[in-house]
Design an enzyme around this catalytic site. Structure first.
Site: not given
Ligand code: DQA
Length: 141
Positions: A8-9, A16, A21, A72, A75, A96, A98, A105
């Protein structure tokens, strides 16, 4: 084939929270992943969804096809046991990734419920996290 799945997002990259990011867009991410794969002789397919069920379905598809995955989970990383159980069924490497470094964080981001069932985790290198993950998978083939 290598799948790159995004939770998501992440479609909103570039808009964003750019201070966290970065300014690159989701389309830039797609290009970067496809080009990295091409250099290494692998076709790369990049997908994004805001929907947990869709992501679980894609992970089943990867498991059934023995296809390696860069994931990725966004959340979902921090609370989705459904995603964790889907990853546990994997039949090929799953990395995985990020963009940010969740360990640096907020407290709730310090927990990954999926890390233990991934092959490994790469975090904190911006979009380069994806490049490193694709390289790692390519070297495992
Ligand atoms: C994320 C880190 C997560 O905590 C966050 O919710 C994201 C992006 C990252 O790529 O840094 O949506 O996965």
């Amino acid at each position: 084939m290598i799948y790159v799945f995004n939770g998501p997002n992440l479609r909103r990259l570039g808009i964003r929270e750019p201070s966290i990011y970065g300014a690159d867009t989701f389309d830039d991410l797609v290009k970067l992943c496809v080009e990295t794969g091409k250099e290494l002789g692998h076709e790369v397919e990049v997908r994004q969804t805001d929907d947990e069920a869709t992501l679980v379905g894609w992970l089943h598809e990867a498991a059934d096809g023995k296809i390696p995955v860069v994931l990725n989970p966004a959340a979902f990383t921090h609370y989705s046991y459904a995603l964790r159980d889907a990853i546990a069924q994997r039949t090929a490497p799953l990395v995985e990734v990020h963009i940010s470094n969740p360990a640096a964080r907020e407290e709730f981001r310090h927990t990954s419920v999926v890390a233990a069932v991934a092959t490994g985790t790469i975090a904190g290198f911006g979009l380069q996290s994806y490049v490193l993950a694709i390289q790692a998978i390519a070297r495992m083939q």
